[in-house]
Write a protein that holds these residues in place. Structure first.
Motif, mmCIF file in Angstrom:
data_model
loop_
_atom_site.group_PDB
_atom_site.id
_atom_site.type_symbol
_atom_site.label_atom_id
_atom_site.label_comp_id
_atom_site.label_asym_id
_atom_site.label_seq_id
_atom_site.Cartn_x
_atom_site.Cartn_y
_atom_site.Cartn_z
ATOM 1 N N GLY A 1 64.162 42.043 31.248
ATOM 2 C CA GLY A 1 64.166 41.153 30.098
ATOM 3 C C GLY A 1 63.637 41.855 28.871
ATOM 4 N N ASN A 2 63.277 41.058 27.862
ATOM 5 C CA ASN A 2 62.755 41.601 26.622
ATOM 6 C C ASN A 2 61.570 40.747 26.162
ATOM 7 N N ALA A 3 60.394 41.370 26.116
ATOM 8 C CA ALA A 3 59.173 40.646 25.732
ATOM 9 C C ALA A 3 59.237 40.155 24.294
ATOM 10 N N TRP A 4 59.923 40.867 23.423
ATOM 11 C CA TRP A 4 59.970 40.461 22.016
ATOM 12 C C TRP A 4 60.807 39.196 21.837
ATOM 13 N N ASP A 5 61.665 38.861 22.793
ATOM 14 C CA ASP A 5 62.392 37.593 22.716
ATOM 15 C C ASP A 5 61.416 36.420 22.755
ATOM 16 N N HIS A 6 60.309 36.584 23.476
ATOM 17 C CA HIS A 6 59.324 35.508 23.573
ATOM 18 C C HIS A 6 58.397 35.486 22.362
ATOM 19 N N THR A 7 57.945 36.658 21.938
ATOM 20 C CA THR A 7 56.982 36.702 20.837
ATOM 21 C C THR A 7 57.634 36.467 19.488
ATOM 22 N N GLY A 8 58.942 36.726 19.383
ATOM 23 C CA GLY A 8 59.646 36.541 18.123
ATOM 24 C C GLY A 8 59.590 37.760 17.234
ATOM 25 N N SER A 9 58.663 38.672 17.491
ATOM 26 C CA SER A 9 58.585 39.918 16.733
ATOM 27 C C SER A 9 57.857 40.945 17.591
ATOM 28 N N PRO A 10 58.132 42.234 17.344
ATOM 29 C CA PRO A 10 57.480 43.271 18.149
ATOM 30 C C PRO A 10 55.976 43.342 17.902
ATOM 31 N N ILE A 11 55.265 43.740 18.923
ATOM 32 C CA ILE A 11 53.847 44.063 18.793
ATOM 33 C C ILE A 11 53.795 45.575 18.670
ATOM 34 N N PRO A 12 53.147 46.125 17.649
ATOM 35 C CA PRO A 12 53.140 47.579 17.455
ATOM 36 C C PRO A 12 52.628 48.325 18.681
ATOM 37 N N ALA A 13 53.215 49.482 18.961
ATOM 38 C CA ALA A 13 52.815 50.294 20.109
ATOM 39 C C ALA A 13 51.334 50.661 20.043
ATOM 40 N N ALA A 14 50.788 50.821 18.843
ATOM 41 C CA ALA A 14 49.361 51.155 18.690
ATOM 42 C C ALA A 14 48.465 50.062 19.273
ATOM 43 N N ASN A 15 48.971 48.845 19.394
ATOM 44 C CA ASN A 15 48.200 47.735 19.949
ATOM 45 C C ASN A 15 48.285 47.686 21.480
ATOM 46 N N ARG A 16 48.969 48.645 22.067
ATOM 47 C CA ARG A 16 49.069 48.794 23.521
ATOM 48 C C ARG A 16 49.480 47.518 24.246
ATOM 49 N N PRO A 17 50.609 46.918 23.887
ATOM 50 C CA PRO A 17 51.015 45.694 24.588
ATOM 51 C C PRO A 17 51.322 45.980 26.058
ATOM 52 N N GLU A 18 50.962 45.028 26.897
ATOM 53 C CA GLU A 18 51.229 45.090 28.331
ATOM 54 C C GLU A 18 51.788 43.747 28.761
ATOM 55 N N LEU A 19 52.747 43.772 29.671
ATOM 56 C CA LEU A 19 53.334 42.544 30.200
ATOM 57 C C LEU A 19 53.029 42.473 31.684
ATOM 58 N N TRP A 20 52.386 41.382 32.085
ATOM 59 C CA TRP A 20 51.994 41.160 33.475
ATOM 60 C C TRP A 20 52.692 39.918 34.002
ATOM 61 N N PHE A 21 52.921 39.895 35.299
ATOM 62 C CA PHE A 21 53.530 38.735 35.951
ATOM 63 C C PHE A 21 52.542 38.219 36.987
ATOM 64 N N ARG A 22 52.047 36.994 36.733
ATOM 65 C CA ARG A 22 50.998 36.395 37.542
ATOM 66 C C ARG A 22 51.604 35.387 38.518
ATOM 67 N N PRO A 23 51.446 35.613 39.841
ATOM 68 C CA PRO A 23 51.890 34.587 40.792
ATOM 69 C C PRO A 23 50.980 33.372 40.671
ATOM 70 N N LEU A 24 51.542 32.184 40.846
ATOM 71 C CA LEU A 24 50.768 30.975 40.603
ATOM 72 C C LEU A 24 49.833 30.588 41.726
ATOM 73 N N ALA A 25 50.058 31.096 42.944
ATOM 74 C CA ALA A 25 49.195 30.684 44.047
ATOM 75 C C ALA A 25 49.228 31.709 45.162
ATOM 76 N N ASN A 26 48.199 31.680 45.964
ATOM 77 C CA ASN A 26 48.190 32.447 47.199
ATOM 78 C C ASN A 26 48.952 31.641 48.246
ATOM 79 N N GLU A 27 49.468 32.302 49.232
ATOM 80 C CA GLU A 27 50.240 31.627 50.268
ATOM 81 C C GLU A 27 49.786 32.104 51.634
ATOM 82 N N VAL A 28 49.973 31.278 52.632
ATOM 83 C CA VAL A 28 49.749 31.678 54.009
ATOM 84 C C VAL A 28 51.099 31.676 54.695
ATOM 85 N N THR A 29 51.426 32.783 55.341
ATOM 86 C CA THR A 29 52.688 32.876 56.066
ATOM 87 C C THR A 29 52.395 33.451 57.438
#
Length: 158
Positions: free
Chosen positions: A8-36
Motif C-alpha cells: 500500500g501507500n502510507a501517504w494515502d492515509h496521511t494526505g501528504s508525505p512525512i519528510p524522511a528526516a522525521n524517520r517515519p515508520e509504519l507498524w501493523f498491530r494485531p488487535l488481540a492475542n489468540e490461543v490455538t
C-alpha cells in the motif's frame, strides 16, 4: 500459519508525505492475542518496509481468519535533536482494521470496519469472495439523512 504480503501507500492515509528526516515508520498491530490448540499466539507488531519518498510499503503478516490488524504510523517530531533520549514521536493510527486472510494483497482491498455480532448473526455462511460486512452510513463529514431508507443496511464487502 502462513505469512502473506500486504502492500500500500502510507501517504494515502496521511494526505501528504512525512519528510524522511522525521524517520517515519509504519507498524501493523494485531488487535488481540489468540490461543490455538496448545499454543498462545502473542500479538506482535510487524514493521513495514517503506519507501520514505513515495510512501509505498510492503509488510509480511500472519494470515489467519481471526487476526485483524491496525496500521500505526509514527515519526519523529523533533528530528534535529541529537540526544536520542530527547526524541519525541508523533503517532497516527488508522481508524479501521483489516484481515489479510487468505492471500494478502493491496491494503485497500483487505477490508474495512470490523465484524459486529449483528453481522455474524446475519452472515452465518460466508459467500465466495467473502471479506467482511459493514453497516451503510453516510460518508465521513456528511450528516445522516433521517429519511434515507438505506441507512443501517448491512452490506457485504467482497
Amino acid at each position: 500459519m502462513a505469512a502473506v504480503t500486504v502492500t500500500g501507500n502510507a501517504w494515502d492515509h496521511t494526505g501528504s508525505p512525512i519528510p524522511a528526516a522525521n524517520r517515519p515508520e509504519l507498524w501493523f498491530r494485531p488487535l488481540a492475542n489468540e490461543v490455538t490448540g496448545d499454543a498462545l499466539l502473542a500479538g506482535v507488531e510487524a514493521k513495514a518496509t517503506m519507501n520514505l519518498t513515495t510512501g509505498a510499503f510492503t509488510v509480511q503478516l500472519i494470515a489467519e481468519p481471526w487476526i485483524r490488524y491496525r496500521p500505526v504510523l509514527r515519526w519523529l517530531i523533533n528530528p534535529l535533536e541529537s540526544n536520542t533520549e530527547m526524541w519525541a514521536w508523533g503517532y497516527a493510527e488508522w481508524d479501521w482494521t483489516f484481515n489479510p486472510f487468505p492471500d494478502g494483497g493491496p491494503i485497500g482491498e483487505l477490508g474495512g470496519p470490523d465484524l459486529s455480532i449483528f453481522s455474524v448473526l446475519v452472515g452465518l455462511t460466508y459467500p465466495p469472495g467473502y471479506r467482511g460486512w459493514w453497516l451503510y452510513s453516510p460518508a465521513e463529514g456528511e450528516e445522516m439523512p433521517l429519511d434515507d431508507p438505506d441507512i443501517g443496511d448491512l452490506r457485504i464487502v467482497s
